[in-house]
Scaffold this active site. Structure first.
Site, PDB file in Angstrom:
ATOM      1  N   HIS A   1       1.720 -12.993   5.264  1.00 55.64           N
ATOM      2  CA  HIS A   1       0.416 -12.835   4.498  1.00 55.64           C
ATOM      3  C   HIS A   1       1.002 -13.973   3.346  1.00 55.64           C
ATOM      4  O   HIS A   1       2.210 -13.637   3.561  1.00 55.64           O
ATOM      5  CB  HIS A   1       0.455 -11.656   3.155  1.00 55.64           C
ATOM      6  CG  HIS A   1       1.677 -11.290   3.210  1.00 55.64           C
ATOM      7  ND1 HIS A   1       2.066 -11.376   1.252  1.00 55.64           N
ATOM      8  CD2 HIS A   1       2.597 -10.188   3.134  1.00 55.64           C
ATOM      9  CE1 HIS A   1       3.734 -10.628   1.330  1.00 55.64           C
ATOM     10  NE2 HIS A   1       3.226 -10.435   2.606  1.00 55.64           N
TER      11      HIS A   1
ATOM     12  N   ARG B   1       0.762  -4.944  -1.441  1.00 51.25           N
ATOM     13  CA  ARG B   1      -0.172  -5.444  -1.310  1.00 51.25           C
ATOM     14  C   ARG B   1      -1.071  -5.770   0.074  1.00 51.25           C
ATOM     15  O   ARG B   1      -2.446  -6.236   0.002  1.00 51.25           O
ATOM     16  CB  ARG B   1      -0.475  -6.579  -2.424  1.00 51.25           C
ATOM     17  CG  ARG B   1       0.436  -5.891  -3.552  1.00 51.25           C
ATOM     18  CD  ARG B   1       1.120  -7.171  -4.055  1.00 51.25           C
ATOM     19  NE  ARG B   1       2.236  -8.262  -3.522  1.00 51.25           N
ATOM     20  CZ  ARG B   1       3.002  -9.641  -3.596  1.00 51.25           C
ATOM     21  NH1 ARG B   1       2.302  -9.870  -5.162  1.00 51.25           N
ATOM     22  NH2 ARG B   1       3.849  -9.767  -3.223  1.00 51.25           N
TER      23      ARG B   1
ATOM     24  N   ASP C   1       4.562  -5.274   2.385  1.00 52.99           N
ATOM     25  CA  ASP C   1       4.487  -5.331   0.663  1.00 52.99           C
ATOM     26  C   ASP C   1       3.813  -4.334   0.550  1.00 52.99           C
ATOM     27  O   ASP C   1       2.715  -4.229   1.417  1.00 52.99           O
ATOM     28  CB  ASP C   1       4.052  -6.656   1.155  1.00 52.99           C
ATOM     29  CG  ASP C   1       3.695  -7.534  -0.338  1.00 52.99           C
ATOM     30  OD1 ASP C   1       2.830  -6.716  -1.043  1.00 52.99           O
ATOM     31  OD2 ASP C   1       4.494  -8.034  -0.705  1.00 52.99           O
TER      32      ASP C   1
ATOM     33  N   CYS D   1       4.960 -14.529   0.085  1.00 51.56           N
ATOM     34  CA  CYS D   1       5.716 -13.175   0.885  1.00 51.56           C
ATOM     35  C   CYS D   1       6.785 -13.298   0.742  1.00 51.56           C
ATOM     36  O   CYS D   1       6.757 -14.445   0.568  1.00 51.56           O
ATOM     37  CB  CYS D   1       5.483 -13.374   2.602  1.00 51.56           C
ATOM     38  SG  CYS D   1       6.218 -11.542   3.276  1.00 51.56           S
TER      39      CYS D   1
ATOM     40  N   CYS E   1       3.896  -6.982   7.069  1.00 51.85           N
ATOM     41  CA  CYS E   1       4.625  -6.762   6.031  1.00 51.85           C
ATOM     42  C   CYS E   1       4.498  -5.762   5.088  1.00 51.85           C
ATOM     43  O   CYS E   1       3.625  -4.813   4.523  1.00 51.85           O
ATOM     44  CB  CYS E   1       4.134  -8.030   5.499  1.00 51.85           C
ATOM     45  SG  CYS E   1       6.206  -8.450   4.228  1.00 51.85           S
TER      46      CYS E   1
HETATM   47 CO    CO Z   1       5.580 -10.114   3.033  1.00 49.10          CO
END
Ligand code: CO
Length: 206
Positions: free
Chosen positions: A98, A46, A44, A101, A42
């Site tokens: 994750h 993080r 993301d 999400c 992803c």
């Molecule tokens: Co995500």
């Protein structure tokens, strides 16, 4: 004009630290890349691929998009898979999602998010395939489970791609894995999907 000088300063510091430990690091790396792993994760902020598995530059070939989706018509993702498999000869493709999400969460909502809803449509489909299971769960558990199911579904899409099928038909040493990462403790979990051949993939499809 703001030239983000602080990022360039950090970059110099980062490169210096690596050269201090290993003076030939960048010279060696500039000659070739030979990563064993393709990471599909992803976008993301993080969930940074290399840092999570503590691997230096050169060790992981990476593709990231919102909610780690592998669509059969996405030339971007398919090209990454093809290059990684056919040219870099990676041995492992890891689809890593994750918990929590945002893309998966948005796919569970009815409201309009704009253009991205077309992308999230693929995750809504995953939700529909598994509606009976998901309906039994409360909202929090439902999001967690859909995050897991999405990873499994996308890993299956990798297995069903022509690139991976052709590689297996040619006897390539290649495995596809489905993992999920917990942002709240920094740990990975193996979703116990590991496919290394057409035969194993057929069992998965049944
Ligand atoms: Co995500």
């Amino acid at each position: 004009m703001n030239k983000l000088t602080h990022l360039f300063e950090r970059n110099i510091q980062w490169a210096d630290e690596i050269k201090e430990k290993n003076p030939g690091f960048f010279t060696e790396l500039s000659k070739q890349q030979a990563p064993e792993y393709l990471w599909i994760g992803c976008s993301d902020s993080r969930v940074p691929a290399n840092q999570i598995v503590a691997l230096p530059p050169g060790e992981v070939f990476v593709h990231r998009n919102i909610a780690n989706v592998v669509v059969h018509t996405d030339l971007n993702c398919l090209s990454v898979i093809q290059f990684a498999v056919d040219y870099l000869k990676v041995k492992h493709i890891v689809v890593c999602g994750h918990y929590g999400c945002g893309g998966v969460k948005a796919s569970m909502e009815e409201e309009d998010h704009g253009l991205i809803d077309n992308w999230l449509r693929h995750i809504k489909d995953v939700g529909r395939f598994h509606a009976a299971e998901l309906e039994q769960l409360d909202e929090h558990a439902r999001l967690d489970r859909l995050c897991e199911l999405n990873v499994l579904e996308q890993a299956a899409n990798v297995c069903n791609s022509s690139v991976v099928q052709n590689a297996w038909n040619s006897g390539a040493d290649l495995s596809v894995h489905a993992w999920i990462y917990s942002i709240d403790n920094g740990l990975l979990k193996d979703l116990n999907l590991s496919v290394s051949s057409i035969k194993q993939m057929e069992q998965l499809n049944n």
